[in-house]
Design a protein around this motif. Structure first.
Motif, PDB file in Angstrom:
ATOM      1  N   MET A 185       0.865  -1.136   0.074  1.00 62.57           N
ATOM      2  CA  MET A 185       0.114   0.087  -0.024  1.00 62.57           C
ATOM      3  C   MET A 185       0.791   1.351   0.010  1.00 62.57           C
ATOM      4  O   MET A 185       0.663   2.199  -0.829  1.00 62.57           O
ATOM      5  N   TYR A 186       1.758   1.210   0.963  1.00 63.57           N
ATOM      6  CA  TYR A 186       2.681   2.196   0.966  1.00 63.57           C
ATOM      7  C   TYR A 186       3.287   2.633  -0.498  1.00 63.57           C
ATOM      8  O   TYR A 186       3.357   3.630  -1.132  1.00 63.57           O
ATOM      9  N   VAL A 187       3.764   1.710  -1.074  1.00 65.13           N
ATOM     10  CA  VAL A 187       4.841   1.700  -2.311  1.00 65.13           C
ATOM     11  C   VAL A 187       3.596   2.259  -3.519  1.00 65.13           C
ATOM     12  O   VAL A 187       3.779   3.321  -4.266  1.00 65.13           O
ATOM     13  N   LEU A 188       2.425   1.473  -3.337  1.00 63.54           N
ATOM     14  CA  LEU A 188       1.567   2.127  -4.549  1.00 63.54           C
ATOM     15  C   LEU A 188       0.889   3.480  -4.257  1.00 63.54           C
ATOM     16  O   LEU A 188       0.735   4.247  -5.085  1.00 63.54           O
ATOM     17  N   LEU A 189       1.027   3.979  -3.113  1.00 65.38           N
ATOM     18  CA  LEU A 189       0.570   5.431  -2.861  1.00 65.38           C
ATOM     19  C   LEU A 189       1.511   6.635  -3.144  1.00 65.38           C
ATOM     20  O   LEU A 189       1.123   7.394  -3.370  1.00 65.38           O
ATOM     21  N   VAL A 190       2.947   6.166  -2.852  1.00 65.62           N
ATOM     22  CA  VAL A 190       4.088   7.296  -2.835  1.00 65.62           C
ATOM     23  C   VAL A 190       5.031   6.818  -4.127  1.00 65.62           C
ATOM     24  O   VAL A 190       5.880   7.585  -4.408  1.00 65.62           O
ATOM     25  N   GLY A 191       5.113   5.572  -4.447  1.00 66.70           N
ATOM     26  CA  GLY A 191       6.057   5.180  -5.370  1.00 66.70           C
ATOM     27  C   GLY A 191       7.523   4.628  -4.788  1.00 66.70           C
ATOM     28  O   GLY A 191       8.347   4.340  -5.563  1.00 66.70           O
ATOM     29  N   TYR A 192       7.368   4.602  -3.386  1.00 67.25           N
ATOM     30  CA  TYR A 192       8.746   4.124  -2.946  1.00 67.25           C
ATOM     31  C   TYR A 192       8.446   3.363  -1.670  1.00 67.25           C
ATOM     32  O   TYR A 192       7.460   3.640  -1.261  1.00 67.25           O
ATOM     33  N   ALA A 193       9.401   2.397  -1.210  1.00 67.75           N
ATOM     34  CA  ALA A 193       9.182   1.665   0.068  1.00 67.75           C
ATOM     35  C   ALA A 193       9.168   2.172   1.265  1.00 67.75           C
ATOM     36  O   ALA A 193      10.077   3.325   1.480  1.00 67.75           O
ATOM     37  N   PRO A 194       8.491   2.060   2.425  1.00 70.53           N
ATOM     38  CA  PRO A 194       8.731   2.800   3.787  1.00 70.53           C
ATOM     39  C   PRO A 194      10.109   2.517   4.096  1.00 70.53           C
ATOM     40  O   PRO A 194      10.569   3.411   5.232  1.00 70.53           O
TER      41      PRO A 194
END
Length: 124
Positions: free
Chosen positions: A24-33
């Motif tokens: 979800m994090y990646v899909l929303l901002v384009g990079y991993a948490p």
């Protein structure tokens, strides 16, 4: 990779919920948490659950989406959100469709493309 895997602890389907939070994090901002060039530092961050919602990237993302991610990226799997809880979360059930349709994911898509280009160059 969920913290319990890095700690070599027994694990169950809760590791998948950790993965859902990362995705979800990646899909929303384009990079991993969790991103670090040094693997030891990266694994420490994962084990500690150390990540941030950077204002410049997350300002247009709903607090409900952030709360869901925070409930999934919980280090202790006993306190991590289950699949049933996630499916009943307000962001999944009641997010305003009209508001969502106005949000563009092109920024996160661009970040994913940049990451893929960098990964391809480093593989060559």
């Amino acid at each position: 990779m969920a913290p319990e895997i890095l700690k070599n602890h027994p694990h169950d389907e809760s590791v998948d919920m950790w993965s859902v939070g990362v995705i979800m994090y990646v899909l929303l901002v384009g990079y991993a948490p969790f991103m670090e060039e040094n693997q030891k530092v990266l694994f420490r961050k994962i084990r500690m659950g150390t990540y941030e919602f950077y204002e410049e990237d997350w300002s247009d993302i709903s607090s409900s989406a952030k709360e869901l991610i925070q409930s999934l990226l919980v280090v202790d799997p006993i306190h991590r959100m289950t699949v049933g809880e996630a499916l009943r979360h307000p962001w999944i059930l009641h997010e305003d469709d009209e508001m969502l349709s106005r949000n563009s994911l092109m920024g996160s898509l661009g970040e994913i493309r940049k990451y893929m280009e960098i990964a391809q160059v480093s593989d060559d």
